[in-house]
Design a protein around this motif. Structure first.
Motif: not given
Length: 321
Positions: A76-77, A80, A109, A112, A114
């Motif tokens: 996921t990071r 992103l 997140y 950020e 998401l």
């Protein structure tokens, strides 16, 4: 939809045609980047319904699945940050935290960029249009969308899985920088694999020229998810640790939790054993439900803390049973 009354057709036929078009045409889809989560409702002609998101569940609250959690967080990071990332398929035992991980990711997140769009398996036919709506967002939009499908599985006659295959990587334009599909399922290959299919191949009782292509078709969908995460039944120690964690959270929210002197938040610290009476009760709770999981541990914590609050008010239900 254009006005059909100008066409030289009998009125009953025009009415039938209009009803048909209303059933087949999906209304325009609009997405607000400020909205954290949507759910598709209403089938083919439905719409994206904004969800009121409760962000109380954190990644730290999900215990006993550290390996799966770390891999999902890393993927996921990457997503992103705009780096290459994979679609994810989470499979395994029920109540292990698959769906909870999605909610915890949003909690961690959303600041950020998401965002989550939840869609049911039966509504996958609109997935292409959801993707098109995401791609029409302003170029300076920093949001990235996870399309989440819970309990994904298909029967042998269900053709809607082909839509998902196309979005995952079957279409020429399906590699998108701002959308990924995260799905959960109790079935790893998503489509049923029948023993009779294999037997027919081995004994020659099949009319297909290339029978192995049928088997390839049943696994081709799950192969399009680049990251597979498997969730397994947990052992007793892990289950009790999760019970302990949730009870500590529940006790911290209780008013005057030290007044009766029976238990306090410190009794549920991670470096201490659970009080024997609670330990036995938690194990009995799991036994009555046929297994141990994070969901069952959470349900027990709510049962136990609620019962304690009742007793603190003088409503001791156990005493009258």
């Amino acid at each position: 939809m254009s006005d059909l009354s100008n066409y030289a057709l009998p009125a009953p036929l025009l009415k039938l045609l209009q009803q048909y078009l209303q059933q087949r045409v999906t209304p325009a889809i609009e997405i607000d980047p400020e909205q954290l989560a949507y759910r598709w409702v209403g089938g083919r002609t439905g719409h994206l319904e904004p969800l009121a998101v409760n962000l109380f569940l954190s990644l730290d609250d999900l215990q006993g699945i550290d390996t799966q959690k770390s891999k999902l967080v890393q993927n996921t990071r990457q997503f992103l940050k705009g780096y290459p990332a994979n679609h994810v398929l989470m499979t395994g035992t029920r109540g292990a935290g698959k769906s909870s991980l999605i909610r915890a990711l949003l909690q961690a997140y959303h600041s950020e960029g998401l965002r989550i769009i939840e869609i049911a398996r039966d509504d996958l036919v609109v997935l292409d249009k959801i993707r098109a709506a995401i791609n029409e967002l302003p170029t300076d939009c920093a949001c990235r969308y996870i399309v989440y499908c819970d309990d994904l599985a298909f029967n042998g006659q269900d053709e809607s899985y082909r839509t998902l295959k196309s979005v995952l990587d079957g279409a020429l334009d399906s590699e998108q920088d701002n959308i990924l599909v995260y799905a959960t399922s109790n079935r790893r290959h998503l489509l049923p694999q029948m023993m009779k299919d294999n037997i027919s191949i081995y004994d020659g009782q099949t009319d297909e020229v290339n029978p192995y292509e049928t088997i390839d078709e049943t696994v081709s969908l799950s192969d399009r998810f680049g990251l597979w995460l498997s969730f397994h039944p947990m052992n007793q120690q892990t289950y009790l640790q999760i019970v302990q964690h949730y009870l500590k959270m529940q006790m911290a929210q209780m008013p005057n939790n030290n007044d009766d002197g029976a238990f306090s938040v410190d009794d549920f610290a991670s470096n201490k054993e659970l009080p024997e009476t609670i330990r036995a009760e938690a194990l009995r709770w799991a036994s009555e439900r046929g297994g141990r999981s994070g969901r069952i541990a959470y349900q027990f914590s709510r049962y136990w803390s609620g019962k304690k609050l009742l007793a603190a008010e003088g409503d001791d239900f156990d005493a009258v049973k």
